[in-house]
Design an enzyme around this catalytic site. Structure first.
Site, PDB file in Angstrom:
ATOM      1  NE  ARG A 137      43.647  33.621  38.864  1.00  0.00           N
ATOM      2  CZ  ARG A 137      43.160  34.807  38.505  1.00  0.00           C
ATOM      3  NH1 ARG A 137      43.811  35.909  38.777  1.00  0.00           N
ATOM      4  NH2 ARG A 137      42.017  34.883  37.848  1.00  0.00           N
ATOM      5  CB  ALA A 189      37.297  39.707  37.840  1.00  0.00           C
ATOM      6  CG  HIS A 237      44.746  43.580  32.581  1.00  0.00           C
ATOM      7  ND1 HIS A 237      43.927  43.237  33.634  1.00  0.00           N
ATOM      8  CD2 HIS A 237      44.323  44.789  32.153  1.00  0.00           C
ATOM      9  CE1 HIS A 237      43.043  44.201  33.822  1.00  0.00           C
ATOM     10  NE2 HIS A 237      43.269  45.152  32.944  1.00  0.00           N
ATOM     11  CE1 TYR A 290      45.289  35.997  34.335  1.00  0.00           C
ATOM     12  CE2 TYR A 290      44.678  33.856  35.214  1.00  0.00           C
ATOM     13  CZ  TYR A 290      44.323  35.057  34.647  1.00  0.00           C
ATOM     14  OH  TYR A 290      42.998  35.339  34.383  1.00  0.00           O
ATOM     15  N   PRO A 326      41.370  40.980  43.237  1.00  0.00           N
ATOM     16  CG  PRO A 326      39.045  41.049  43.319  1.00  0.00           C
ATOM     17  CD  PRO A 326      40.241  41.858  42.938  1.00  0.00           C
ATOM     18  CG  ASN A 327      40.367  35.348  42.238  1.00  0.00           C
ATOM     19  OD1 ASN A 327      40.190  34.612  43.207  1.00  0.00           O
ATOM     20  ND2 ASN A 327      39.368  35.898  41.579  1.00  0.00           N
ATOM     21  NE  ARG A 329      41.907  35.420  29.595  1.00  0.00           N
ATOM     22  CZ  ARG A 329      41.973  35.345  30.932  1.00  0.00           C
ATOM     23  NH1 ARG A 329      42.669  36.250  31.604  1.00  0.00           N
ATOM     24  NH2 ARG A 329      41.350  34.388  31.582  1.00  0.00           N
ATOM     25  CG  ASN A 343      46.189  42.800  37.408  1.00  0.00           C
ATOM     26  OD1 ASN A 343      44.989  42.819  37.138  1.00  0.00           O
ATOM     27  ND2 ASN A 343      46.987  41.797  37.059  1.00  0.00           N
ATOM     28  CD  GLU A 373      43.015  48.435  33.978  1.00  0.00           C
ATOM     29  OE1 GLU A 373      42.420  49.339  34.592  1.00  0.00           O
ATOM     30  OE2 GLU A 373      42.457  47.672  33.178  1.00  0.00           O
TER      31      GLU A 373
HETATM   32  C1  DQA Z   1      43.845  39.775  34.852  1.00  0.00           C
HETATM   33  C2  DQA Z   1      42.755  39.579  33.775  1.00  0.00           C
HETATM   34  C3  DQA Z   1      41.378  39.550  34.408  1.00  0.00           C
HETATM   35  O1  DQA Z   1      40.384  39.354  33.405  1.00  0.00           O
HETATM   36  C4  DQA Z   1      41.270  38.426  35.413  1.00  0.00           C
HETATM   37  O2  DQA Z   1      40.005  38.451  36.041  1.00  0.00           O
HETATM   38  C5  DQA Z   1      42.370  38.434  36.410  1.00  0.00           C
HETATM   39  C6  DQA Z   1      43.719  38.717  35.940  1.00  0.00           C
HETATM   40  C7  DQA Z   1      45.257  39.683  34.268  1.00  0.00           C
HETATM   41  O3  DQA Z   1      46.175  40.085  34.960  1.00  0.00           O
HETATM   42  O4  DQA Z   1      45.437  39.182  33.159  1.00  0.00           O
HETATM   43  O5  DQA Z   1      42.170  38.129  37.572  1.00  0.00           O
HETATM   44  O6  DQA Z   1      43.681  41.057  35.425  1.00  0.00           O
END
Ligand code: DQA
Length: 148
Positions: A17, A76, A99, A22, A9-10, A106, A73, A97
């Site tokens: 963003r 959330a 990020h 990011y 998501p996102n 954070r 990735n 994984e």
């Molecule tokens: C993320 C970190 C997550 O906490 C966040 O919700 C994201 C991006 C990252 O790539 O740093 O959507 O996965």
């Protein structure tokens, strides 16, 4: 060899963003870089993004028989997505994984990853390069076996 590159998501909004967290690259730009990196390693990288946990679980279940590894990735979902965690675990495939931001620097709720516990390893805070390192690791692991 076929590796799945999955973003949750996102992450479709990368580029818009918060770039201090990011970076400025869009998801299609990152995907193109990983696909190109895969070509250099004789590896097909197949990309998928969804804002829905169920769609990601469906994708993992459908694609697992034709894949040798997963870069994910989960956004959330990494912090609370237990059905995603189970789907990754059920594949039996090596998972890395990624990020973009350093989740350990954070909010406290971001510092735990339920999906990270079923991954071979977690790369966090190295920006989009983290996906490239994950690809390198998986190709080496799958072709040679790292013994880990
Ligand atoms: C993320 C970190 C997550 O906490 C966040 O919700 C994201 C991006 C990252 O790539 O740093 O959507 O996965």
């Amino acid at each position: 060899m076929r590796i799945l590159l999955i973003n949750g998501p996102n992450l479709n909004a990368l580029g818009q963003r918060d770039p201090t967290l990011y970076g400025t690259m869009t998801l299609p730009e990152i995907e193109a870089a990983v696909v190109a990196g895969g070509e250099e390693l004789d590896t097909e990288v197949v990309c998928f993004q969804s804002n829905s946990e169920g769609a990601i679980v469906d994708y993992i279940q459908e694609q697992t028989p034709n894949a040798q590894g997963i870069i994910i990735n989960g956004g959330a979902l990494s912090h609370y997505g237990l059905s995603l965690r189970d789907a990754l675990s059920d594949t039996g495939l090596p998972v890395v994984e990624v990020h973009l931001s350093n989740i350990h620097a954070r909010e406290s709720w971001r510092q735990r990853s339920v999906t990270g516990s079923v991954a071979k390893g977690v790369i966090t805070g190295l920006g989009w390069s983290g996906y490239m390192y994950a690809l390198d690791y998986l190709v080496t692991e799958i072709t040679q076996g790292s013994g880990q």
